[in-house]
Design a protein around this motif. Structure first.
Motif, PDB file in Angstrom:
ATOM      1  N   ARG A   1       0.827  -1.209   0.000  1.00  0.00           N
ATOM      2  CA  ARG A   1       0.000   0.000   0.000  1.00  0.00           C
ATOM      3  C   ARG A   1       0.861   1.258   0.000  1.00  0.00           C
ATOM      4  O   ARG A   1       0.370   2.365   0.070  1.00  0.00           O
TER       5      ARG A   1
ATOM      6  N   CYS B   1      -0.069   6.978   1.868  1.00  0.00           N
ATOM      7  CA  CYS B   1      -1.357   7.657   2.048  1.00  0.00           C
ATOM      8  C   CYS B   1      -1.226   8.616   3.224  1.00  0.00           C
ATOM      9  O   CYS B   1      -0.753   8.231   4.294  1.00  0.00           O
TER      10      CYS B   1
ATOM     11  N   CYS C   1      -9.870  11.753  -2.467  1.00  0.00           N
ATOM     12  CA  CYS C   1     -10.359  10.411  -2.807  1.00  0.00           C
ATOM     13  C   CYS C   1     -11.774  10.213  -2.249  1.00  0.00           C
ATOM     14  O   CYS C   1     -12.651   9.678  -2.931  1.00  0.00           O
TER      15      CYS C   1
ATOM     16  N   TYR D   1     -11.761   2.259   3.609  1.00  0.00           N
ATOM     17  CA  TYR D   1     -12.255   1.744   2.337  1.00  0.00           C
ATOM     18  C   TYR D   1     -13.157   0.546   2.584  1.00  0.00           C
ATOM     19  O   TYR D   1     -12.774  -0.399   3.266  1.00  0.00           O
TER      20      TYR D   1
ATOM     21  N   CYS E   1      -6.509  11.400  -6.295  1.00  0.00           N
ATOM     22  CA  CYS E   1      -5.531  11.455  -5.204  1.00  0.00           C
ATOM     23  C   CYS E   1      -4.364  12.327  -5.649  1.00  0.00           C
ATOM     24  O   CYS E   1      -3.681  12.003  -6.623  1.00  0.00           O
TER      25      CYS E   1
ATOM     26  N   LEU F   1      -3.296   5.839  -4.320  1.00  0.00           N
ATOM     27  CA  LEU F   1      -4.295   4.797  -4.589  1.00  0.00           C
ATOM     28  C   LEU F   1      -4.040   4.155  -5.942  1.00  0.00           C
ATOM     29  O   LEU F   1      -3.597   4.817  -6.883  1.00  0.00           O
TER      30      LEU F   1
ATOM     31  N   LYS G   1      -5.214   0.531  -0.813  1.00  0.00           N
ATOM     32  CA  LYS G   1      -4.820   1.737  -0.081  1.00  0.00           C
ATOM     33  C   LYS G   1      -4.476   1.407   1.357  1.00  0.00           C
ATOM     34  O   LYS G   1      -4.889   0.385   1.878  1.00  0.00           O
ATOM     35  N   CYS G   2      -3.722   2.260   1.957  1.00  0.00           N
ATOM     36  CA  CYS G   2      -3.304   2.100   3.343  1.00  0.00           C
ATOM     37  C   CYS G   2      -4.517   2.071   4.268  1.00  0.00           C
ATOM     38  O   CYS G   2      -5.409   2.908   4.165  1.00  0.00           O
TER      39      CYS G   2
END
Length: 150
Positions: free
Chosen positions: A45, A61, A69, A89, A104, A109, A121-122
């Motif tokens: 990520r 992120c 986002c 998410y 983003c 992402l 994503k993180c």
């Protein structure tokens, strides 16, 4: 709220953060020594980009205060947790339009490599209970977590 901070000057491109992230999010939760780097389902990520001058640029992120986002997500799959500040998410709600990827500002992402139907994503290693794996794995302390006021 906690945030991941980066001092790019300390990064030597070792990729320990990337490997730790991959290991933390893999399905079988084995040892890092068993991590299959060729398996596309083991995705990181975060990213470390080598710059033309030989330095490294960690890309993580930022769980932004006003996340583009989240603002661009038409299905509501991305949301900002008001208590933790983490951009979360929900894969079940994702329509796969990738508006979040396009919006983003940091290029963090990305679509997953195998199905191209969800984003990677993180998640701040939400299942670990403490610091994110990338932070724990950085030998140079180029990545750290800090409490911030929003």
């Amino acid at each position: 709220m906690k945030r991941i901070w980066i001092d790019a000057c300390k990064c030597d491109g070792c990729l320990n953060c990337t490997l730790a992230c991959m290991n933390a999010h893999r399905a079988d939760k084995g040892s890092i020594y068993d991590l299959n780097l060729a398996d596309p389902s083991n995705e990181s990520r975060n990213f470390i980009h080598r710059q033309p001058d030989g330095t490294y640029r960690p890309v993580f992120c930022r769980h932004c205060d006003e996340p583009e986002c989240v603002n661009s997500c038409m299905s509501g799959a991305l949301s900002k947790n008001p208590e933790t500040g983490i951009v979360e998410y929900d894969e079940k709600r994702c329509a796969g339009c990738f508006m979040c990827v396009m919006n983003c500002p940091f290029g963090v992402l990305k679509p997953d490599s195998t199905t191209k139907s969800r984003i990677i994503k993180c998640d701040f290693c939400k299942d670990s209970g403490s610091e994110p794996s990338c932070v724990k794995a950085c030998p140079k302390k180029a990545i750290w977590v800090e409490e911030v006021q929003s």
